[in-house]
Motif scaffolding. Sequence first.
Motif, PDB file in Angstrom:
ATOM      1  N   GLU A  53      -6.336  -6.156  -0.061  1.00 52.71           N
ATOM      2  CA  GLU A  53      -6.805  -7.046   0.994  1.00 52.71           C
ATOM      3  C   GLU A  53      -5.765  -8.045   1.487  1.00 52.71           C
ATOM      4  O   GLU A  53      -5.963  -8.714   2.490  1.00 52.71           O
ATOM      5  N   GLY A  54      -4.645  -8.169   0.790  1.00 46.16           N
ATOM      6  CA  GLY A  54      -3.615  -9.119   1.183  1.00 46.16           C
ATOM      7  C   GLY A  54      -3.971 -10.527   0.754  1.00 46.16           C
ATOM      8  O   GLY A  54      -4.954 -10.763   0.052  1.00 46.16           O
ATOM      9  N   THR A  59       0.465 -12.616   3.015  1.00 48.62           N
ATOM     10  CA  THR A  59       0.774 -11.245   2.596  1.00 48.62           C
ATOM     11  C   THR A  59      -0.158 -10.285   3.321  1.00 48.62           C
ATOM     12  O   THR A  59      -1.377 -10.447   3.258  1.00 48.62           O
ATOM     13  N   PRO A  60       0.406  -9.290   3.989  1.00 44.35           N
ATOM     14  CA  PRO A  60      -0.451  -8.378   4.756  1.00 44.35           C
ATOM     15  C   PRO A  60      -1.301  -7.472   3.869  1.00 44.35           C
ATOM     16  O   PRO A  60      -0.924  -7.166   2.739  1.00 44.35           O
ATOM     17  N   PRO A  61      -2.431  -7.048   4.408  1.00 48.07           N
ATOM     18  CA  PRO A  61      -3.264  -6.098   3.685  1.00 48.07           C
ATOM     19  C   PRO A  61      -2.642  -4.705   3.721  1.00 48.07           C
ATOM     20  O   PRO A  61      -1.805  -4.414   4.575  1.00 48.07           O
ATOM     21  N   LEU A  62      -3.070  -3.875   2.816  1.00 52.19           N
ATOM     22  CA  LEU A  62      -2.622  -2.480   2.778  1.00 52.19           C
ATOM     23  C   LEU A  62      -3.762  -1.550   3.207  1.00 52.19           C
ATOM     24  O   LEU A  62      -3.754  -0.374   2.888  1.00 52.19           O
ATOM     25  N   THR A  63      -4.698  -2.110   3.937  1.00 53.28           N
ATOM     26  CA  THR A  63      -5.886  -1.370   4.348  1.00 53.28           C
ATOM     27  C   THR A  63      -5.777  -0.824   5.770  1.00 53.28           C
ATOM     28  O   THR A  63      -6.697  -0.169   6.246  1.00 53.28           O
ATOM     29  N   SER A 117      -1.258   4.806  -0.141  1.00 57.23           N
ATOM     30  CA  SER A 117      -1.675   5.552   1.049  1.00 57.23           C
ATOM     31  C   SER A 117      -2.932   6.400   0.832  1.00 57.23           C
ATOM     32  O   SER A 117      -3.400   7.057   1.757  1.00 57.23           O
ATOM     33  N   ASN A 118      -3.473   6.368  -0.386  1.00 60.34           N
ATOM     34  CA  ASN A 118      -4.718   7.084  -0.665  1.00 60.34           C
ATOM     35  C   ASN A 118      -5.765   6.172  -1.302  1.00 60.34           C
ATOM     36  O   ASN A 118      -6.724   6.641  -1.907  1.00 60.34           O
ATOM     37  N   SER A 119      -5.561   4.876  -1.169  1.00 57.21           N
ATOM     38  CA  SER A 119      -6.509   3.871  -1.658  1.00 57.21           C
ATOM     39  C   SER A 119      -6.849   2.944  -0.501  1.00 57.21           C
ATOM     40  O   SER A 119      -6.263   3.047   0.577  1.00 57.21           O
ATOM     41  N   PHE A 120      -7.766   2.036  -0.750  1.00 53.10           N
ATOM     42  CA  PHE A 120      -8.094   0.983   0.214  1.00 53.10           C
ATOM     43  C   PHE A 120      -8.552   1.548   1.558  1.00 53.10           C
ATOM     44  O   PHE A 120      -8.268   0.985   2.611  1.00 53.10           O
ATOM     45  N   GLY A 121      -9.206   2.699   1.530  1.00 50.64           N
ATOM     46  CA  GLY A 121      -9.692   3.332   2.752  1.00 50.64           C
ATOM     47  C   GLY A 121      -8.686   4.262   3.409  1.00 50.64           C
ATOM     48  O   GLY A 121      -8.968   4.841   4.446  1.00 50.64           O
TER      49      GLY A 121
END
Length: 140
Positions: A53-54, A59-63, A117-121
Amino acid sequence: MRRFLIGTLFLLLLATIIYSCQDAGQIKQDVYYVNGRDLYIKHCQNCHGAKGEGLGTLTPPLTDSVFLKSNREKLACYIKNGIKDSIVINGIKYEGTMPAFPELYDIDIAQLLVYISNSFGNKQGMYTTESVATDLKNCK
């Protein structure tokens, strides 16, 4: 006791059949994912959060799948070399510095990228050590 043993053997046989039916590429991706999760917890979670979620505007999210897809070739560079410039993700400008992780090997970065790249949606598939090595050679 005999029923228990027969039942256990049956479940073991069933699990073996299911596991053997998996594609070798999927098994490799699953291994990378699990190892990447451990690396994420160690190196990334403190800033990017347990759920990607950042941290506010720091810090930016990874979503954001769009950002990850459109910057796929740059992600290994971001991890290895850090980020000093501002970036815009989902319309929000992030100006904080991301630390570099020069101690990580290509395999570590590939595993991290598979997890992120395969988590957080996100559902973006496999990264290989070869693709990471190529991306790192092209860092600007």
